[in-house]
Design a protein around this motif. Structure first.
Motif, PDB file in Angstrom:
ATOM      1  N   LEU A 176     126.889  51.599  50.654  1.00  0.00           N
ATOM      2  CA  LEU A 176     127.275  50.205  50.446  1.00  0.00           C
ATOM      3  C   LEU A 176     126.102  49.259  50.688  1.00  0.00           C
ATOM      4  O   LEU A 176     125.930  48.260  49.977  1.00  0.00           O
ATOM      5  N   ALA A 177     125.274  49.574  51.701  1.00  0.00           N
ATOM      6  CA  ALA A 177     124.103  48.748  51.975  1.00  0.00           C
ATOM      7  C   ALA A 177     123.110  48.813  50.817  1.00  0.00           C
ATOM      8  O   ALA A 177     122.508  47.796  50.438  1.00  0.00           O
ATOM      9  N   LEU A 178     122.937  49.991  50.235  1.00  0.00           N
ATOM     10  CA  LEU A 178     122.031  50.129  49.098  1.00  0.00           C
ATOM     11  C   LEU A 178     122.563  49.371  47.882  1.00  0.00           C
ATOM     12  O   LEU A 178     121.789  48.783  47.113  1.00  0.00           O
ATOM     13  N   THR A 179     123.893  49.377  47.709  1.00  0.00           N
ATOM     14  CA  THR A 179     124.479  48.608  46.611  1.00  0.00           C
ATOM     15  C   THR A 179     124.218  47.119  46.799  1.00  0.00           C
ATOM     16  O   THR A 179     123.878  46.402  45.840  1.00  0.00           O
ATOM     17  N   ALA A 180     124.364  46.639  48.024  1.00  0.00           N
ATOM     18  CA  ALA A 180     124.076  45.230  48.315  1.00  0.00           C
ATOM     19  C   ALA A 180     122.602  44.922  48.061  1.00  0.00           C
ATOM     20  O   ALA A 180     122.262  43.857  47.512  1.00  0.00           O
ATOM     21  N   ALA A 181     121.716  45.835  48.440  1.00  0.00           N
ATOM     22  CA  ALA A 181     120.285  45.628  48.205  1.00  0.00           C
ATOM     23  C   ALA A 181     119.981  45.587  46.708  1.00  0.00           C
ATOM     24  O   ALA A 181     119.148  44.781  46.253  1.00  0.00           O
TER      25      ALA A 181
ATOM     26  N   LEU B 243     118.210  42.526  44.623  1.00  0.00           N
ATOM     27  CA  LEU B 243     117.049  42.712  43.753  1.00  0.00           C
ATOM     28  C   LEU B 243     117.307  42.150  42.357  1.00  0.00           C
ATOM     29  O   LEU B 243     116.432  41.519  41.751  1.00  0.00           O
ATOM     30  N   LEU B 244     118.506  42.364  41.843  1.00  0.00           N
ATOM     31  CA  LEU B 244     118.831  41.845  40.523  1.00  0.00           C
ATOM     32  C   LEU B 244     118.853  40.317  40.512  1.00  0.00           C
ATOM     33  O   LEU B 244     118.379  39.682  39.563  1.00  0.00           O
ATOM     34  N   LEU B 245     119.395  39.727  41.571  1.00  0.00           N
ATOM     35  CA  LEU B 245     119.383  38.272  41.662  1.00  0.00           C
ATOM     36  C   LEU B 245     117.959  37.736  41.766  1.00  0.00           C
ATOM     37  O   LEU B 245     117.616  36.708  41.168  1.00  0.00           O
ATOM     38  N   LEU B 246     117.116  38.447  42.535  1.00  0.00           N
ATOM     39  CA  LEU B 246     115.718  38.033  42.675  1.00  0.00           C
ATOM     40  C   LEU B 246     115.003  38.096  41.331  1.00  0.00           C
ATOM     41  O   LEU B 246     114.223  37.199  40.987  1.00  0.00           O
ATOM     42  N   TRP B 247     115.270  39.167  40.576  1.00  0.00           N
ATOM     43  CA  TRP B 247     114.668  39.240  39.238  1.00  0.00           C
ATOM     44  C   TRP B 247     115.114  38.062  38.381  1.00  0.00           C
ATOM     45  O   TRP B 247     114.295  37.435  37.699  1.00  0.00           O
ATOM     46  N   ARG B 248     116.407  37.768  38.424  1.00  0.00           N
ATOM     47  CA  ARG B 248     116.926  36.705  37.567  1.00  0.00           C
ATOM     48  C   ARG B 248     116.316  35.341  37.920  1.00  0.00           C
ATOM     49  O   ARG B 248     116.037  34.536  37.037  1.00  0.00           O
ATOM     50  N   VAL B 249     116.108  35.107  39.208  1.00  0.00           N
ATOM     51  CA  VAL B 249     115.554  33.826  39.639  1.00  0.00           C
ATOM     52  C   VAL B 249     114.068  33.715  39.284  1.00  0.00           C
ATOM     53  O   VAL B 249     113.591  32.653  38.878  1.00  0.00           O
TER      54      VAL B 249
ATOM     55  N   VAL C 186     123.885  54.570  40.868  1.00  0.00           N
ATOM     56  CA  VAL C 186     123.135  55.454  41.760  1.00  0.00           C
ATOM     57  C   VAL C 186     123.481  55.195  43.223  1.00  0.00           C
ATOM     58  O   VAL C 186     123.540  56.131  44.028  1.00  0.00           O
ATOM     59  N   THR C 187     123.717  53.955  43.587  1.00  0.00           N
ATOM     60  CA  THR C 187     124.008  53.630  44.986  1.00  0.00           C
ATOM     61  C   THR C 187     125.486  53.728  45.326  1.00  0.00           C
ATOM     62  O   THR C 187     125.869  53.491  46.475  1.00  0.00           O
ATOM     63  N   SER C 188     126.318  54.090  44.365  1.00  0.00           N
ATOM     64  CA  SER C 188     127.760  54.153  44.598  1.00  0.00           C
ATOM     65  C   SER C 188     128.134  55.371  45.440  1.00  0.00           C
ATOM     66  O   SER C 188     127.410  56.372  45.490  1.00  0.00           O
ATOM     67  N   ARG C 189     129.286  55.281  46.082  1.00  0.00           N
ATOM     68  CA  ARG C 189     129.819  56.435  46.821  1.00  0.00           C
ATOM     69  C   ARG C 189     130.437  57.459  45.891  1.00  0.00           C
ATOM     70  O   ARG C 189     130.767  58.567  46.308  1.00  0.00           O
ATOM     71  N   VAL C 190     130.604  57.098  44.626  1.00  0.00           N
ATOM     72  CA  VAL C 190     131.232  57.981  43.635  1.00  0.00           C
ATOM     73  C   VAL C 190     130.387  57.951  42.368  1.00  0.00           C
ATOM     74  O   VAL C 190     130.086  56.876  41.854  1.00  0.00           O
ATOM     75  N   ILE C 191     130.006  59.125  41.864  1.00  0.00           N
ATOM     76  CA  ILE C 191     129.324  59.224  40.566  1.00  0.00           C
ATOM     77  C   ILE C 191     130.017  60.334  39.778  1.00  0.00           C
ATOM     78  O   ILE C 191     129.572  61.483  39.772  1.00  0.00           O
TER      79      ILE C 191
END
Length: 437
Positions: free
Chosen positions: A280-285, A289-295, A318-323
């Motif tokens: 979950l922490a990796l998903t938040a990260a 990162l995506l928001l930073l790219w957009r800005v 990739v960062t999900s608990r389920v793939i």
């Protein structure tokens, strides 16, 4: 010297037409093979019937509940947004067929519509048919699994949303919202919308469509939001990136084991909760990162919305608990959209996605028993598949970031050259300047 004549757009469009019969033949041949595999899935390497029973047992059960005007309340297997209920009710449109036959037929129809949308986009000036070819050849790499899941329908909303952006930003937002109400992730199709008016219109249309459909479903059905309670209890699936780490830990003596919960085989034991929190922490990260790219992005190309959608879904997957293996349908669809544009930066990523898709068919259904048992074979297969996905996610975001930071170079006009030995022509011919010799 006069410049070489440039082929008119119409001529470039005609060049792609001879490939269309080849694409059509490939689509028919591969889909016939997928249907054959689905009707013979009782073989061990095809899942011993486990792939098809998802439709005729679980989906059909939910279909009966939905027809009574309620969502599956209290069912820990129901973890989908309320829009999924409409997809599972759609086989009622073909009452002359059984539920299983109708579901597969509608999935094939949706698959054909995706192919047509990619072909139409690829035959426009400056576009490419590589996207349609990738979808046609890439989906069968998952064998018959796509025909027995509703991920093709969810992918259709995302594909149409992205392809509609150049013509109607509001339609783009509406289709993304409809897809999000079916399976959440199509909302990421909007993350690469150009800043300014385009973003405002697309996101506003998505918000209005979401609220409208949710209000309609809440009025027609009971318990439309019960799925939220089931999502919170999910653990670490064996096919996830965290699950791969726990598989190797199990080989090293970790005392955990597997259990079927929430519609998937998950790990149970010490440190599993820690791995879930890390995911979950990796998903938040990834979201940050995506928001930073957009800005910070300085440059948008016609392919940027497509590239951003693929990068976002890859990072969240990739960062999900389920793939689950059917998640690869999403990535193949978004990769195909990227390849319709000649400006895309994601061609190497698409190759990695195709390779990971092929390995996913080895993992499930062929070697799923090895994966559940955490044998060395199962560990190796999951290491390769998830390693490819992680590499694809890293490469996708890196290429997206670099393309957004590089400004287009402006070519300075050359100064005219005066030739005193020649008198400038009063009426220069085409391609000749009166100041250039």
């Amino acid at each position: 010297m006069p410049s070489a004549p440039v082929a008119p757009p119409r001529r470039r469009r005609i060049r792609g037409r001879p490939r269309l019969p080849l694409l059509a033949a490939g689509w028919l041949a591969t889909r016939a093979l997928m249907l054959w595999l689905l009707t013979h899935d009782q073989y061990p390497l095809l899942g011993r019937g486990g792939v098809a029973q998802e439709v005729w047992r679980l989906y059909f059960h939910w279909y009966g509940v939905l027809r009574q005007g309620t969502f599956p309340s209290g069912d820990h297997l129901w973890q989908y947004p309320p829009g999924a209920g409409l997809v599972l009710l759609s086989p009622a449109l073909l009452p002359e067929l059984t539920y299983f036959q109708s579901f597969v037929a509608l999935t094939l129809l949706t698959d054909a519509l995706i192919t047509l949308a990619l072909v139409r986009a690829g035959t426009r000036p400056g576009r490419s048919l590589r996207g349609a070819a990738l979808w046609t050849a890439g989906l069968p790499l998952l064998l018959h699994v796509p025909l027995a899941r509703y991920d093709v329908q969810a992918t259709a909303f995302a594909v149409v949303s992205l392809l509609a952006l150049t013509r109607s930003t509001r339609a783009c937002g509406v289709f993304a919202a409809l897809g999000a109400l079916v399976k959440v992730w199509p909302a990421l199709a909007l993350i690469g919308a150009p800043r300014g008016r385009t973003t405002r219109e697309a996101w506003t249309a998505a918000a209005v469509a979401s609220v409208t459909l949710l209000a309609l479903l809440a009025a027609l059905f009971r318990s439309p939001f019960d799925f939220l309670r089931q999502q919170g209890g999910r653990g670490v699936q064996i096919e996830s990136l965290g699950g791969t780490a726990l598989m190797f830990a199990r080989r090293a003596g970790w005392p955990g084991h597997t259990r079927y919960r929430y519609g998937a085989v998950e790990f149970v034991g010490p440190q599993v909760h820690t791995v879930a929190v890390c995911s979950l922490a990796l998903t938040a990260a990834a979201f940050v990162l995506l928001l930073l790219w957009r800005v910070r992005a300085l440059r948008w190309t016609p392919a940027t919305p497509y590239d951003a959608a693929l990068a976002a879904v890859l990072m969240f997957t990739v960062t999900s608990r389920v793939i689950s293996p059917q998640y690869m349908v999403w990535l193949v669809g978004l990769s195909a959209v990227c390849l319709t544009s000649r400006h895309t930066t994601q061609r190497p990523v698409a190759l990695l996605v195709l390779t990971a898709t092929a390995v996913s068919a080895v993992e499930y259904p062929a070697f799923y028993g090895e994966v559940v048992g955490s044998t060395w074979t199962g560990c190796a297969v999951m290491l390769v598949r998830n390693g490819l996905l992680a590499s694809a996610a890293a490469a996708s975001f890196t290429r997206l970031w670099c393309s957004g930071r590089s400004l287009p170079q402006r070519r300075e006009p050359e100064a005219p050259v005066w030739n005193p030995g020649r008198v400038p022509a009063l009426f220069p011919t085409e391609g000749e300047s009166p100041l250039n010799g």
